[in-house]
Design a protein around this motif. Structure first.
Motif, short mmCIF file in Angstrom:
data_model
loop_
_atom_site.label_atom_id
_atom_site.label_comp_id
_atom_site.label_asym_id
_atom_site.label_seq_id
_atom_site.Cartn_x
_atom_site.Cartn_y
_atom_site.Cartn_z
N THR A 2 0.53 -1.09 -0.16
CA THR A 2 -0.16 -0.06 0.14
C THR A 2 0.56 1.07 -0.32
O THR A 2 1.52 1.13 0.89
N ARG A 10 -3.52 13.84 -4.22
CA ARG A 10 -4.48 13.20 -4.27
C ARG A 10 -4.71 13.64 -5.52
O ARG A 10 -5.44 12.17 -5.97
N GLY A 14 -6.48 10.78 -8.72
CA GLY A 14 -7.42 10.22 -8.83
C GLY A 14 -8.30 10.12 -7.54
O GLY A 14 -9.33 9.03 -7.27
N GLY A 15 -7.63 10.88 -6.58
CA GLY A 15 -8.35 11.25 -5.45
C GLY A 15 -8.68 10.13 -4.32
O GLY A 15 -8.49 10.65 -3.47
N GLN A 16 -7.22 9.27 -4.63
CA GLN A 16 -7.11 8.53 -3.77
C GLN A 16 -6.96 8.70 -2.28
O GLN A 16 -5.41 9.19 -3.06
N ASP A 17 -6.67 8.31 -1.34
CA ASP A 17 -6.00 8.30 -0.02
C ASP A 17 -4.73 7.27 0.27
O ASP A 17 -3.54 7.24 0.50
N VAL A 19 -3.45 3.41 -2.27
CA VAL A 19 -3.04 2.93 -3.83
C VAL A 19 -2.43 1.29 -3.52
O VAL A 19 -1.39 1.72 -2.93
N GLU A 20 -2.55 0.27 -3.89
CA GLU A 20 -1.69 -0.67 -3.87
C GLU A 20 -1.52 -1.54 -5.15
O GLU A 20 -1.73 -0.66 -6.35
N HIS A 37 -1.14 6.66 -12.52
CA HIS A 37 -1.03 8.07 -12.43
C HIS A 37 -0.14 8.86 -12.54
O HIS A 37 0.52 9.03 -12.09
N ARG B 74 -5.86 9.33 9.82
CA ARG B 74 -6.64 8.29 8.25
C ARG B 74 -7.20 7.26 9.25
O ARG B 74 -8.41 7.25 8.94
N ASP B 79 -8.09 14.29 7.34
CA ASP B 79 -7.00 14.37 6.79
C ASP B 79 -5.89 15.52 6.68
O ASP B 79 -6.59 16.40 7.80
#
Lengths: 93, 151
Positions: A2, A10, A14-17, A19-20, A37, B74, B79
């Motif tokens: 992760t 972010r 793609g707005g993700q907090d 990414v896997e 990305h 988190r 945030d």
């Protein structure tokens, strides 16, 4: 593994907090992150492909710069990477 | 101007931190939520100033401490909204050092002037722009809520 994305990046992920990615080393993980990305690349790396000076990457709780194998360090699916832009300043100009 | 909302208790805690560390700069992180173009700060988390060589006019938060702060944010479903620090006996305006060292685009940088040990003016600046090359600070309106339920 992760990869945790900090608030300012972010919008380029793609707005993700988080990414896997499937990777065997830290450098491969970062490469896969920026393949997925591409907009992140210029925020993380210089034109020469080095991490920008103000970008800190932590492997679990360790600064990647101080790991013996640095970005070649092996990773597992249970490991995490945290991207942390530096925080500093002060009133002196 | 964008708006930064925070409860009175958090606002006073930030200012009180600057008084405690005077004549050195204090620093910490702001934790909150972003919605409809504005940050609402729920909590401020104190951090150590690692610039012990020049703590009266510089601050730096150890990235390892930020890793822990982000993890805690988190866990709470929040945030990192930005950071705060103090300017001992200097105005609550960003300096060229503050600007050069600001890298959290879209986040708030709150500065409190601490004059002769007492918290004076507090301002907040949003770091706007799409990249390191076109970033700039924009002053924010700070809205202090007397009750957290008002946020």
């Amino acid at each position: 593994m992760t990869i945790f994305i900090p608030t300012p990046l972010r919008t380029f992920a793609g707005g993700q907090d988080a990414v896997e990615v499937n990777a065997t080393t830290i450098s491969e993980a970062l490469a896969k992150l920026t393949e997925t990305h591409p907009e992140l690349r210029r925020h993380l790396f210089t034109a020469e492909g080095k991490l920008r000076a103000f970008v800190n990457v932590y492997f679990n709780d360790e600064d990647v710069r101080y790991l013996p194998a640095k970005e070649a360090t092996a990773v597992t699916a249970a490991d995490t990477l945290s991207i942390i832009p530096s925080i500093a300043g002060g009133w002196t100009n | 101007m964008s708006i930064l909302r925070l409860p009175r208790a958090v606002y006073e805690a930030i200012r009180g931190h600057g008084e405690e560390t005077f004549p050195h700069e204090c620093c910490g992180a702001l934790i909150g939520r972003f919605a409809e173009g504005s940050w609402t700060v729920i909590a401020a988390i104190r951090a150590g100033n690692t610039r012990t060589d020049s703590a009266h006019n510089r601050y730096r938060i150890a990235p390892a401490e930020l890793v822990k702060i982000e993890r805690e944010a988190r866990r709470q479903g929040l945030d990192v909204a930005g950071f705060y620090h103090s300017h001992p006996d200097h105005p609550a305006q960003w300096s060229s050092t503050d600007f050069a060292e600001a890298h959290w685009l879209g986040c708030c940088y709150m500065i409190t002037e601490v004059a002769a040990g007492k918290a004076a003016v507090t301002h907040s600046f949003l770091l706007v722009g799409g990249s390191e090359e076109d970033k700039r600070f924009e002053q924010q309106i700070i809205q202090v809520a007397e009750e957290s339920g008002e946020l």
